[in-house]
Design an enzyme around this catalytic site. Structure first.
Site, PDB file in Angstrom:
ATOM      1  N   ASP A  95      -5.732  -0.073   5.389  1.00 42.08           N
ATOM      2  CA  ASP A  95      -6.557  -0.430   6.545  1.00 42.08           C
ATOM      3  C   ASP A  95      -7.769   0.482   6.655  1.00 42.08           C
ATOM      4  OD1 ASP A  95      -4.546  -2.234   6.969  1.00 42.08           O
ATOM      5  OD2 ASP A  95      -3.737  -1.247   8.751  1.00 42.08           O
ATOM      6  N   ALA A 120      -3.209  -7.937  16.714  1.00 39.14           N
ATOM      7  CA  ALA A 120      -3.286  -9.173  15.941  1.00 39.14           C
ATOM      8  C   ALA A 120      -3.093  -8.946  14.449  1.00 39.14           C
ATOM      9  CB  ALA A 120      -4.638  -9.856  16.177  1.00 39.14           C
ATOM     10  N   SER A 159      -7.017  -2.991  14.391  1.00 36.72           N
ATOM     11  CA  SER A 159      -7.832  -2.393  15.438  1.00 36.72           C
ATOM     12  C   SER A 159      -7.693  -0.877  15.430  1.00 36.72           C
ATOM     13  CB  SER A 159      -7.430  -2.956  16.807  1.00 36.72           C
ATOM     14  OG  SER A 159      -6.044  -2.742  17.054  1.00 36.72           O
ATOM     15  N   ASP A 162       0.820  -1.220   0.000  1.00 40.11           N
ATOM     16  CA  ASP A 162       0.000   0.000   0.000  1.00 40.11           C
ATOM     17  C   ASP A 162       0.849   1.264   0.000  1.00 40.11           C
ATOM     18  OD1 ASP A 162       0.776  -0.493   2.641  1.00 40.11           O
ATOM     19  OD2 ASP A 162      -1.153   0.103   3.506  1.00 40.11           O
ATOM     20  N   GLU A 218      -3.064   8.449  11.765  1.00 41.33           N
ATOM     21  CA  GLU A 218      -2.117   7.380  12.118  1.00 41.33           C
ATOM     22  C   GLU A 218      -0.685   7.776  11.776  1.00 41.33           C
ATOM     23  OE1 GLU A 218      -1.869   2.576  12.185  1.00 41.33           O
ATOM     24  OE2 GLU A 218      -3.728   3.661  11.894  1.00 41.33           O
TER      25      GLU A 218
END
Length: 405
Positions: free
Chosen positions: A195, A146, A150, A45, A183
């Site tokens: 994401d 994970a 999230s 990405d 982010e």
């Protein structure tokens, strides 16, 4: 006859209860956004390449209330901590230089960073002068650490809520860009936009074929259930963090490789160019480049196979993707390799790690009637290796961010 009222999920109830406990009032609304599984296309990405993620049923919920002042407070069921700042303080708190520590605890930097980025995006139009104060309570059932994004789920739920309550009128793709900026610049994690786009644009039974250069997104039917298959997530419980050095080092290697090849990004390097690339760069840089270039091709091949032959045809591509991440990009860990190898040995059609690596989860494409057997084999392999027991569950492609109530 009246229709039954849907029962609240545990996360919806938890977010609503937390907001009410904080403020003494019911929330103005509930908004949620999902985590994601990336079917294939890892680290492509931020190289302006191709990815194929899908939204999962696990969601983060933001219960939001309006305040009568110009402050924003965030709270979460993850922690007893509450962070409150003035809306006019966000410019001072952010942006954080990529890779440095956020000015607030990292969990709070996600929702506060979204508020900051949304203000930044709308201020130039004159709509940034009347933002009301906000209380945000967050609850989630997306596994943290994970590799199921999230963080993007927090960003998507927060951005959706603020977009509605602040009446900023941005579309889903624009809100995904808000999440990425939060982010990158508020949290300091140098991630791409996959994401956030997956969390915002997800649809049931579809993956999102995303061109990360143009941001053109097309839905691709996955058809896993119709093929008699299931997607098993194998969360190794090995925590990872995108803001750590391994992720930045891989990104730097990709930028170095693109510069050596004289192109804007590795998107512009083809498989046919790899022989020449091998003569121009050191072994580590070349292997990083080779992963990105071949992974882009694997995404294109997976989209074609899904459209022409269905989910049963993509197993070898998943396996090749994992080998490339393990050997060329070197982002796997023993637990991920064990999950993939044991699932394949137990009959999975294909398997690969998913997410940024250095921990997190792997996925396996499994016959529906063999899920329990494959899961048992993975647990047994982890036990034999002395690893922490993995968290195993199935997922289906699901809806993206929306207002719940």
């Amino acid at each position: 006859m009246s229709l039954p009222v849907p029962q609240e999920t545990a996360s919806q109830e938890a977010a609503r209860s937390l907001l009410t406990a904080l403020t003494g009032h019911a929330p103005a609304g509930l908004w949620s956004a999902p985590g994601r599984v990336n079917l294939i296309g890892e680290h492509t990405d931020y190289n302006e390449g191709f990815v194929l993620p899908f939204a999962i049923p696990h969601r983060t919920v933001a219960a939001v209330g309006l305040r009568d002042d110009a402050r924003i407070r965030v709270a979460s069921t993850f922690t007893d901590e509450q962070i409150e700042v003035g809306l006019d303080e966000l410019d001072r708190l952010f942006p954080t230089a990529t890779g440095s520590e956020p000015a607030v605890p990292e969990w709070a930097a996600y929702p506060l960073g979204v508020a900051w980025a949304l203000q930044q995006a709308t201020r130039s139009t004159g709509s940034g002068n009347g933002f009301s104060g906000i209380d945000i309570a967050i609850a989630s059932d997306v596994p943290v650490g994970a590799g199921l994004s999230s963080s993007a789920a927090i960003e998507g739920a927060t951005a959706s809520a603020l977009n509605d309550l602040w009446n900023t009128g941005l579309d889903r793709a624009a809100l995904a860009r808000i999440g990425r900026r939060a982010e990158n610049e508020a949290v300091g994690a140098p991630t791409g936009i996959m994401d956030q786009m997956a969390s915002m644009l997800g649809e049931p039974d579809a993956a999102i074929f995303l061109d990360c250069r143009s941001l053109e997104a097309n839905l691709v039917p996955v058809g896993v259930a119709q093929a008699g298959l299931a997607i098993l997530v194998m969360d190794t419980r090995v925590q990872h963090a995108h803001s750590t050095g391994g992720y930045r080092d891989r990104r730097a290697a990709c930028e170095r490789g693109a510069a050596i090849m004289g192109v804007p990004s590795l998107r512009d390097v083809s498989v046919a160019d790899l022989d020449r690339a091998a003569t121009l760069m050191d072994d580590v840089t070349f292997r990083r480049v080779r992963h990105i270039v071949t992974e882009n091709q694997r995404v294109l091949d997976t989209v074609r196979m899904l459209r022409e032959h269905g989910a049963r045809a993509i197993g070898d591509l998943l396996v090749a993707s994992h080998a490339s991440m393990r050997d060329d990009f070197e982002i796997s860990v023993p637990e991920l390799d064990t999950a993939v190898a044991s699932a394949l040995a137990a009959g999975a059609i294909g398997a690969r790690m998913t997410g940024g690596g250095f921990g997190g989860a792997a996925i396996a494409l499994v016959e529906q009637d063999a899920v329990a057997d494959v899961a048992d084999a993975v647990r047994a392999a982890f036990a034999a290796s002395g690893f922490t027991e993995p968290h195993l569950f199935t997922v289906t492609p699901s809806a993206g961010a929306h207002r719940d109530a």
